[in-house]
Design an enzyme around this catalytic site. Sequence first.
Site, PDB file in Angstrom:
ATOM      1  CG  ASP A 239     -10.505   2.880   4.075  1.00 29.70           C
ATOM      2  OD1 ASP A 239      -9.886   3.950   4.028  1.00 29.70           O
ATOM      3  OD2 ASP A 239      -9.980   1.769   3.821  1.00 29.70           O
TER       4      ASP A 239
ATOM      5  CG  ASP B 148      -2.921   2.131   4.119  1.00 23.46           C
ATOM      6  OD1 ASP B 148      -3.468   1.836   5.190  1.00 23.46           O
ATOM      7  OD2 ASP B 148      -3.510   2.130   3.031  1.00 23.46           O
TER       8      ASP B 148
END
Length: 738
Positions: free
Chosen positions: A470, A540
Amino acid sequence: MKQIRPIAFIAALFLSLLCQAQEMIRISTSDHEMVMAAYNAGPVHFVYWGEKVQGDAFPFQPGKNQPDTQDDITPRIYPSYGGRHYLTPALRLTHSDGVLTTDLVYAGHTVSVLDENRKETVISLKDRIYPVTVSVRFLAYQKENVIAQSVTLSHSEPSQVVVESIASSFIPFHADSYWLTHFNGTWAHEMQLEEERLTHGQKVIESKKGVRATQSENPSFILSLDGPLAEDSGEVYAGALAWSGNYRLVFELDETGRLGVTSGINPFASELILEPGKYLETPQMILSYSPAGAGQLSRNMHDWARRYGMTHGDVLHPVLLNSWEGAYFTFDEKTIIDMIDKAASAGVEMFVLDDGWFGNRHPRNGDNAGLGDWQVNRKKLPRGIDHLADHAVSKGMRFGIWIEPEMVNPDSDLAHKHPEWIVRSGEREVLTMRNQWLLDLTNPEVQDFIVKTFDEVLGQSDNISYVKWDANRHVDNVGSTYLPADRQSHFWYEYVRRLYDVYERIRAKHPDIMIQLCSSGGGRLDYGALKYHDEFWASDNTNALDRIYIQHSTNLLFPAIATGSHVSTSPNHQTDMLIPLKFRFDVAMGGRLGMELQPSSLVGEEYEFSCKAIAVYKDFVRPLVQLGDLYRLESPYSGTGWSSHMHVAKDKSEAVMFAYCMKYNGRTTFFSTRLKGLDPESVYKVEEINEGNVPSFPAGTLTSTGDYLMKVGLQLRIDKPFSSCVLKISKIPCSDSQ
Ligand code: DGJ
């Protein structure tokens, strides 16, 4: 009427006779080619890019020279700042003596066959006066019809040269009109397709965010000539910059009617000092062409990406459950074990433990602490990661884990121990974003730390086979305590190059590990980074309706096998929207299927349906979506309220078709579509799979030729919002169809 001035006319004639191109350099793939005209110690012109021209003869037609107003009507392959070039230059240097202009001429070229599919052409240019060399490299991938262009610069001037800007490619076009498709977005709303007709002047697509650089705009485009982008017709060109930092794509329509497209790293605040004897290499610009619309262009890019643009693009990717939306930061060992058990029973093949598993003195119980302290949190997981990973394996699953190694929370041991590792602008305040700071990757100690972190995280268990990498912030208040004062502007370039070094080191040690490119979802979606990864997390936003748009645009240039696409809960956590489970599955199946929820919430019929859907994906859908050819049937951007696409096996023996109803269109309307990509002469059986309670394919089972399916098409009953249909299309062996 204008008078022909005899002197000018004679001069032009003389010039055109004199200026016979020394050589036509043809850079070809199976179906298309770029052609350059090189003059001995003169310019190299970019003459043509399009369908392959038959035969050896490719006579050069001199342009309408207008020496008073413009350098030459025929553009150069790599225009530098100087002479009569008034547009955005591909290269701008300040020479060691302070001279601002560069004049590049042909110095030869080489052609090398790298293997049966890759041919490399390097055109060397040198400055007429200064000892500066520019090598323009074209790597032509024959089968995939892709050309990757990049540039290397070096010099032997007495002292340093300042590189003010250096592009990867410059491509000129000449058409009646130019239609640009590009991809705009923001967090949870990435890759929104926008198309516009270009008018005179500049259109610039760029990022100055450094990290998570693709969250607002993607460094890629599709250009359609003489009309808006169509799926199966029209001359279209694609470009995707393989670079994970600041970039700039400039589309400049000049007074000659020509469009120049200059693509590369963003020169903004990024002067690069180049010492004599050193060289500078640009990222690759991945280019493709189709004479038949966006569909073929996507298939070119997908084929290329699976073979060259990503890791493990030729093997099927597992169905996984990621813990984020199901547990966030709040879990203990039992929570995770229960999730693994339930996922395993539903047929999920991999469990990925997301954020929240590390940090002891600064436990990672929220996004405000712990980042940088990559030791397992003993309170949450007393028996460590190996216990969880072993458990997953005992259930027949694989195990993956989340890291964000470029970042640090101020509230962490790492931040206290190494304040000099943090990106900072002199004495200015170091700004946080998502409560975190950025580590200075230009510093070799930081590079080593990241490689070591990766090793140590994997070292917790032999059963970790997947890492989700990430990166959840941009660069602001740029600056490095490692780089010298006169090299601060190198930060943007160096960060990305050193990131790639780190990826290289990790990949050399861990070639088999699957790595997901995450970056807040869609924040690092580029071929520079994807090369080292198996897949990316597209957004997301897991809301199925939004995902239809995001996946449609993403899959224009990036393949479905790499597109992580997860079924999440309803109401959706990002949008609060209520969407039926079948629709959520049908959308997620269009990529690398996964789940992003607490599996214990799936009970009764929902659980049964999930098990069935996962089995259908694994048995039939997965090989087609991940390794087949994508054909788009109806774009979600068409405004009809329906969206549909299909994936066809390379040998055309099977296909899967998806169709989604996105809004109510009235009682009498209905969706029908013609299929694509089948063999017209073969006979296929069409049947619905992953059915819900109400059948969506009124014909039930239908048997007909590919020709019928591609000309007459199919009618579906998907007229209520969030109704959807998945069809299995399989070729019937000749003996059975007679
Ligand atoms: C952003 C990612 O996109 C999410 O999937 C999740 O991993 C969070 N970060 C965790 O902090």
